[in-house]
Design a protein around this motif. Structure first.
Motif, PDB file in Angstrom:
ATOM      1  N   ALA A 133      -1.995  17.740 -19.897  1.00 17.62           N
ATOM      2  CA  ALA A 133      -1.527  18.025 -18.539  1.00 17.62           C
ATOM      3  C   ALA A 133      -2.066  16.993 -17.553  1.00 17.62           C
ATOM      4  O   ALA A 133      -3.261  16.692 -17.542  1.00 17.62           O
ATOM      5  N   ASP A 134      -1.158  16.438 -16.768  1.00 16.23           N
ATOM      6  CA  ASP A 134      -1.571  15.498 -15.731  1.00 16.23           C
ATOM      7  C   ASP A 134      -0.510  15.457 -14.636  1.00 16.23           C
ATOM      8  O   ASP A 134       0.529  16.093 -14.743  1.00 16.23           O
ATOM      9  N   ARG A 135      -0.802  14.718 -13.598  1.00 17.54           N
ATOM     10  CA  ARG A 135       0.137  14.564 -12.484  1.00 17.54           C
ATOM     11  C   ARG A 135       0.562  13.105 -12.351  1.00 17.54           C
ATOM     12  O   ARG A 135       0.887  12.633 -11.273  1.00 17.54           O
ATOM     13  N   ASN A 136       0.561  12.397 -13.470  1.00 16.52           N
ATOM     14  CA  ASN A 136       0.867  10.969 -13.429  1.00 16.52           C
ATOM     15  C   ASN A 136       2.300  10.685 -13.002  1.00 16.52           C
ATOM     16  O   ASN A 136       2.565   9.680 -12.356  1.00 16.52           O
ATOM     17  N   GLY A 137       3.231  11.547 -13.362  1.00 16.04           N
ATOM     18  CA  GLY A 137       4.625  11.338 -12.990  1.00 16.04           C
ATOM     19  C   GLY A 137       4.812  11.243 -11.493  1.00 16.04           C
ATOM     20  O   GLY A 137       5.485  10.337 -10.990  1.00 16.04           O
ATOM     21  N   ALA A 138       4.197  12.150 -10.766  1.00 19.38           N
ATOM     22  CA  ALA A 138       4.311  12.138  -9.305  1.00 19.38           C
ATOM     23  C   ALA A 138       3.652  10.896  -8.721  1.00 19.38           C
ATOM     24  O   ALA A 138       4.175  10.285  -7.776  1.00 19.38           O
TER      25      ALA A 138
END
Length: 182
Positions: free
Chosen positions: A47-52
């Protein structure tokens, strides 16, 4: 906080040797709280927020540049942001993803999600099916190059500068379409 405890335990005990209950105990929360934030054990690593972050960096690039240059620049800048002040968490996650068979396939799912975030980050530029196809192809190519740099970085135990390594790989692949690292 839960994810950091999970990654620390996975590194120390092995992915298969660590349970969600172990993670919950280390984080001082109930197993239900872990599952509320991370529906699967794999999500504790992936899980990460790299896309945003990449989409935000992409939106800040000038539209007149070649697409692979814009996407590559967004990937390099995102790596720069993620590694500033990082205490080894990113490297540990990546090494777990590469070395754990149960995580490798899901890691590819993350690349697909990142590819879609890149296309979505182009907004109106990728609104029609042909433009979305070209953007998806450019994103997939850049992500494959970045993956090669990430594997190298993990194998070198994070000694190299990750953004520079990604930029070098992009320049080697796309030549003049991407600037060489500083």
């Amino acid at each position: 906080m839960i994810q950091k405890h999970a990654v620390r335990l996975f590194v120390a005990r092995g992915y298969d040797g660590t349970t969600v209950n172990d993670v919950a105990a280390a984080a001082g929360v109930s197993p239900m709280t872990v599952y509320r934030h991370f529906p699967t054990k794999e999500d504790l690593v992936l899980a990460d927020r790299n896309g945003a972050l990449v989409a935000e960096r992409l939106a800040a690039t000038p539209a007149g540049q070649p697409l692979v240059h814009r996407i590559g620049s967004a990937l390099v800048e995102s790596a720069r942001t993620l590694t500033v002040g990082d205490d080894g968490f990113l490297l540990a996650r990546l090494q777990l993803m590469i070395s754990t068979p149960a995580l490798r396939a899901r890691h590819l799912d993350n690349h697909h999600l990142l590819q879609q975030a890149i296309v979505d980050g182009l907004g109106d530029e990728a609104a029609d099916p042909d433009a979305a196809f070209r953007a998806g192809a450019a994103a997939a190519a850049c992500l494959a190059v970045m993956h090669t740099a990430l594997v190298r970085w993990a194998a070198d135990d994070g000694r190299a500068d990750l953004p520079a390594l990604i930029a070098t790989a992009l320049a080697a692949t796309f030549g003049a379409a991407h600037p060489r690292p500083d």
